[in-house]
Write a protein that holds these residues in place. Structure first.
Motif, PDB file in Angstrom:
ATOM      1  N   TYR A  39      45.292 -58.230  -9.806  1.00 46.16           N
ATOM      2  CA  TYR A  39      44.805 -57.678  -8.548  1.00 46.16           C
ATOM      3  C   TYR A  39      43.480 -58.243  -8.038  1.00 46.16           C
ATOM      4  N   ALA A  40      42.644 -58.738  -8.942  1.00 45.94           N
ATOM      5  CA  ALA A  40      41.284 -59.112  -8.543  1.00 45.94           C
ATOM      6  C   ALA A  40      41.262 -60.076  -7.364  1.00 45.94           C
ATOM      7  N   PHE A  62      45.766 -50.979  -3.696  1.00 49.85           N
ATOM      8  CA  PHE A  62      45.390 -49.567  -3.608  1.00 49.85           C
ATOM      9  C   PHE A  62      46.409 -48.674  -4.332  1.00 49.85           C
ATOM     10  N   LEU A  63      47.684 -48.944  -4.157  1.00 47.41           N
ATOM     11  CA  LEU A  63      48.735 -48.153  -4.814  1.00 47.41           C
ATOM     12  C   LEU A  63      49.265 -48.826  -6.073  1.00 47.41           C
ATOM     13  N   ILE A  70      49.640 -44.119  -8.277  1.00 48.41           N
ATOM     14  CA  ILE A  70      50.078 -42.781  -7.871  1.00 48.41           C
ATOM     15  C   ILE A  70      50.388 -41.992  -9.135  1.00 48.41           C
ATOM     16  N   PRO A  71      49.610 -40.948  -9.436  1.00 51.42           N
ATOM     17  CA  PRO A  71      49.829 -40.214 -10.683  1.00 51.42           C
ATOM     18  C   PRO A  71      51.074 -39.329 -10.622  1.00 51.42           C
ATOM     19  N   LEU A  81      41.556 -44.111 -12.922  1.00 53.79           N
ATOM     20  CA  LEU A  81      41.484 -45.566 -12.812  1.00 53.79           C
ATOM     21  C   LEU A  81      42.465 -46.081 -11.765  1.00 53.79           C
ATOM     22  N   THR A  82      41.992 -46.949 -10.906  1.00 49.51           N
ATOM     23  CA  THR A  82      42.832 -47.563  -9.883  1.00 49.51           C
ATOM     24  C   THR A  82      43.607 -48.728 -10.491  1.00 49.51           C
TER      25      THR A  82
END
Length: 264
Positions: A39-40, A62-63, A70-71, A81-82
């Motif tokens: 993702y970075a 983001f998701l 999404i928990p 944590l994202t």
């Protein structure tokens, strides 16, 4: 030839290594070394609000590409944590399990340890907390000051100073939002009354750079700290650019991880 081997590349391991390297010792830092390789590179160096309005690919980080942001089900350790920070706790529960009642613990096998996804809050232990170890704050103050200079700490010399003593190298505090400004202004209007009642308020001490420091920062106020810190204003322990450096230091991560994953 290696003089000292340190296990773990989190803030504790790196700051144990730094004075040894400065003294000319050859230090080998061992770490399992999980990293974010997904993702970075996707996150633009833009304010959160602008990204939300303009980036059609924002759902990916983001998701999460597997919707891991999404928990579902019961709240777990590390649920905050994202997706770009998910690697910090990856594999830890299986490889270094902790069994405890009424206590939740976070363990990390990431490069940089829990320092790769922390709130950056820093403060010294008090005399009361150190007394059982036959130590006092004055004994540790030179070491606290050395670490504060090394990692970069921002704060304000305010009413919290008696509780969280500042270091000579402390940078100006981070800007606060309008809600915090209102709270602080109201506190200052009733300061004497509140202090008499034992209530004190001030700016937190955080390991974040409000000016350029050792190749890091300053903080850009992008509101992306939960996802990325491209300017490295928050102390990251160790990453590709943030190791203690110099020829005497070596970080061993991937070979060790490969051995452990292979069961050898």
């Amino acid at each position: 030839m290696t003089d000292v081997v340190i296990v773990g590349s989190g803030p504790g391991g790196v700051n144990a290594a730094a004075p040894l390297v400065a003294a000319g010792r050859r230090v080998l830092l061992l770490d399992y070394g999980n990293e974010d390789r997904r993702y970075a590179g996707l996150i633009p160096h833009k304010p959160f609000s602008e990204i939300r309005r303009t980036d059609p690919e924002q759902h990916r980080y983001f998701l999460g590409e597997r919707f891991e942001g999404i928990p579902f089900g019961a709240v777990r350790v590390g649920a905050q944590l994202t997706p770009p920070r998910g690697h910090v706790l990856a594999e830890a529960a299986e490889r270094i399990p902790v069994h405890a009642e009424n206590f939740a613990v976070s363990m990390s096998l990431a490069r940089g340890g829990l320092g790769a996804a922390w709130s950056a809050g820093v403060f010294p232990f008090s005399d009361d907390e150190l007394r059982a170890m036959s130590l006092g704050l004055d004994d540790l103050r030179p070491h606290y000051d050395a670490v504060a200079e090394r990692i970069g700490v921002a704060g304000e010399r305010d009413d919290l100073d008696p509780f969280f003593p500042s270091s000579p190298s402390m940078m100006p505090a981070l800007d606060i939002d309008t809600n915090a400004e209102v709270v602080l202004a109201r506190y200052l209007r009733r300061r004497d009354e509140l202090n008499t009642a034992g209530f004190f308020l001030g700016r937190p001490r955080v390991a974040a750079c409000t000016r350029r420091h050792r190749g890091r920062g300053p903080h850009a106020y992008l509101d992306l700290c939960f996802w990325a810190d491209m300017d490295r204003s928050v102390y990251p322990a160790v990453d590709a650019r943030g190791a203690p450096g110099r020829a005497q230091f070596h970080l061993c991560g991937s070979p060790l991880r490969a051995r452990l994953r292979g069961g050898r």
